[in-house]
Design a protein around this motif. Structure first.
Motif, PDB file in Angstrom:
ATOM      1  N   TYR A  15       0.843  -1.211   0.000  1.00  0.00           N
ATOM      2  CA  TYR A  15       0.000   0.000   0.000  1.00  0.00           C
ATOM      3  C   TYR A  15       0.869   1.249   0.000  1.00  0.00           C
ATOM      4  N   ASN A  16       1.911   1.248   0.801  1.00  0.00           N
ATOM      5  CA  ASN A  16       2.815   2.401   0.855  1.00  0.00           C
ATOM      6  C   ASN A  16       3.462   2.670  -0.496  1.00  0.00           C
ATOM      7  N   SER A  17       3.712   1.600  -1.261  1.00  0.00           N
ATOM      8  CA  SER A  17       4.315   1.781  -2.588  1.00  0.00           C
ATOM      9  C   SER A  17       3.334   2.426  -3.567  1.00  0.00           C
ATOM     10  N   LEU A  18       2.035   2.263  -3.290  1.00  0.00           N
ATOM     11  CA  LEU A  18       1.008   2.852  -4.161  1.00  0.00           C
ATOM     12  C   LEU A  18       0.689   4.301  -3.799  1.00  0.00           C
ATOM     13  N   SER A  61      -7.535   1.105   8.666  1.00  0.00           N
ATOM     14  CA  SER A  61      -8.810   0.904   7.984  1.00  0.00           C
ATOM     15  C   SER A  61      -8.646  -0.073   6.825  1.00  0.00           C
ATOM     16  N   LEU A  62      -7.527   0.038   6.121  1.00  0.00           N
ATOM     17  CA  LEU A  62      -7.266  -0.871   4.999  1.00  0.00           C
ATOM     18  C   LEU A  62      -7.127  -2.311   5.486  1.00  0.00           C
ATOM     19  N   ILE A  63      -6.390  -2.511   6.574  1.00  0.00           N
ATOM     20  CA  ILE A  63      -6.228  -3.866   7.123  1.00  0.00           C
ATOM     21  C   ILE A  63      -7.580  -4.434   7.541  1.00  0.00           C
ATOM     22  N   PRO A  78      -6.631  -8.317  -2.212  1.00  0.00           N
ATOM     23  CA  PRO A  78      -7.500  -7.303  -1.591  1.00  0.00           C
ATOM     24  C   PRO A  78      -7.112  -5.882  -1.957  1.00  0.00           C
ATOM     25  N   LEU A  79      -5.823  -5.634  -2.151  1.00  0.00           N
ATOM     26  CA  LEU A  79      -5.373  -4.275  -2.454  1.00  0.00           C
ATOM     27  C   LEU A  79      -5.931  -3.795  -3.794  1.00  0.00           C
ATOM     28  N   LYS A  80      -6.127  -4.720  -4.694  1.00  0.00           N
ATOM     29  CA  LYS A  80      -6.706  -4.378  -5.989  1.00  0.00           C
ATOM     30  C   LYS A  80      -8.226  -4.247  -5.892  1.00  0.00           C
ATOM     31  N   ARG A  81      -8.844  -5.130  -5.128  1.00  0.00           N
ATOM     32  CA  ARG A  81     -10.299  -5.162  -5.035  1.00  0.00           C
ATOM     33  C   ARG A  81     -10.865  -4.002  -4.216  1.00  0.00           C
ATOM     34  N   ILE A  82     -10.092  -3.525  -3.253  1.00  0.00           N
ATOM     35  CA  ILE A  82     -10.560  -2.388  -2.450  1.00  0.00           C
ATOM     36  C   ILE A  82     -10.412  -1.113  -3.291  1.00  0.00           C
ATOM     37  N   GLU A  83     -11.538  -0.547  -3.658  1.00  0.00           N
ATOM     38  CA  GLU A  83     -11.526   0.544  -4.634  1.00  0.00           C
ATOM     39  C   GLU A  83     -11.705   1.927  -4.010  1.00  0.00           C
ATOM     40  N   ASP A 156      -1.886  -2.667 -13.994  1.00  0.00           N
ATOM     41  CA  ASP A 156      -1.349  -1.811 -12.934  1.00  0.00           C
ATOM     42  C   ASP A 156      -2.319  -0.680 -12.598  1.00  0.00           C
ATOM     43  N   LEU A 157      -2.940  -0.117 -13.636  1.00  0.00           N
ATOM     44  CA  LEU A 157      -3.823   1.035 -13.433  1.00  0.00           C
ATOM     45  C   LEU A 157      -5.036   0.697 -12.574  1.00  0.00           C
ATOM     46  N   GLU A 158      -5.414  -0.567 -12.557  1.00  0.00           N
ATOM     47  CA  GLU A 158      -6.583  -0.986 -11.781  1.00  0.00           C
ATOM     48  C   GLU A 158      -6.380  -0.832 -10.278  1.00  0.00           C
TER      49      GLU A 158
END
Length: 338
Positions: A15-18, A61-63, A78-83, A156-158
């Motif tokens: 997440y930090n990398s995003l 909150s993300l966790i 999950p990191l991709k699915r959580i929009e 990646d954009l997703e």
């Protein structure tokens, strides 16, 4: 085998990398929203109550959403699915404006790929306790051509979705209270409280509809009054060779006079006929009247009323009497005779 603690640590590392690009994308979304909405703000009569301002989801909150929420707990990505890792919202006055802004965002596909993620009615039926569902939710994903994401693949954009919520002021106030109380608070299992808030939300929706109807009525009145005012300005130019300064028009005074003398019962064509019959007097009135009222297009309407029904004009007149007396005098009317 990876422990739960390790999974959570890895999630936050990813997440930090995003985050840098998520923030950059959210900033772009906020600025672009303001630009495209302000371009349409006058023609569409939009009133922004709270401008867009992005918020980044906290690590905790993300966790919680990734591993302790039924929707995502078994997800391999999950990191991709959580929009809603990053989201923004814009708060407007009425439901009519919400629909207009929604269409503006949907139509500006040169800035983003856009998808309606939640239909308010259907979402509330499925999740009646999540009171922020009354807002329109749109997911904005970067285009492959975006300068922010050069070299990024479509996959990646997703990961870089920005969730946009479009709300009325009533929806916003209600969601801020109810969302924290029910959805995130200690009362999620309190059915009595849920029922009470459901009733309050129903009342809010009805109130929003009433506001919408009221705005529509006001817009119709404003449209007619603008048309009538423009008619007076055009008649002054075409028939009397006189040009009013549009920047100096007193709109509150104009609307006040329009309301008192019920302009819906007066045809611009009748005012035009009156000008043609009394052109020299009206030219003299505009040329020689130096008062504030003489610089307002409504003076043409008042002059028409002097000729048409001076008794009613004097009866309804609510400003200084001397103002009206001067107009009577310049039109060769005796103020003492109705």
């Amino acid at each position: 085998m990876e422990t739960q603690e390790q999974k959570e640590e890895q999630l936050i590392k990813d997440y930090n990398s995003l985050k840098p690009k998520l923030i950059e994308w959210a900033n772009f979304v906020d600025l672009t929203l303001q630009n495209i909405i302000y371009t349409n703000i006058e023609s569409a009569s939009i009133k922004i109550q709270i401008p867009p301002q992005y918020r980044l989801k906290s690590d905790e909150s993300l966790i919680g959403k990734a591993f302790y929420n039924n929707q995502f707990k078994n997800s391999s990505k999950p990191l991709k699915r959580i929009e809603d890792k990053v989201g923004t919202r814009i708060v407007l006055t009425s439901l009519r404006e919400v629909k207009i802004v929604k269409e503006i965002v949907l139509s500006n596909t040169e800035f983003w790929n856009v998808r309606i993620s939640r239909d308010p009615d259907k979402s509330f039926d499925k999740k009646p306790k999540e009171f922020d569902y009354t807002a329109i939710h749109l997911n904005l994903t970067p285009l492959g051509s975006s300068s922010i994401f050069k070299g990024f693949s479509n996959t990646d954009l997703e990961f870089y979705v920005c969730e946009l919520q479009i709300r009325t002021l009533l929806q916003h106030a209600f969601a801020e209270v109810a969302h924290d109380t029910i959805y995130k608070g200690a009362f999620s299992s309190n059915n009595q409280l849920v029922r009470l808030l459901s009733k309050a939300e129903a009342l809010m929706e009805v109130t929003d509809e009433y506001f919408c109807n009221a705005y529509e009525t006001m817009e119709k009145v404003e449209e007619y009054e603008k048309s009538f005012l423009n008619g007076l300005i055009k008649l002054a130019e075409s028939e009397l060779d006189f040009k009013f300064d549009k920047n100096s028009i007193d709109i509150p005074l104009t609307n006040d006079i329009f309301n008192i003398f019920e302009i819906r019962n007066i045809e611009i064509r009748e005012i035009e006929k009156n000008i043609q019959r009394n052109k020299s007097l009206l030219k003299s009135l505009l040329a020689n009247t130096k008062s504030y009222l003489g610089r307002q297009p409504i003076v043409i309407l008042i002059a028409y009323l002097v000729f048409f029904d001076s008794s009613e004009l004097k009866e309804k007149w609510h400003l200084e009497e001397n103002i009206l007396k001067e107009i009577f005098m310049r039109l060769n009317f005796s103020f003492g005779i109705g």
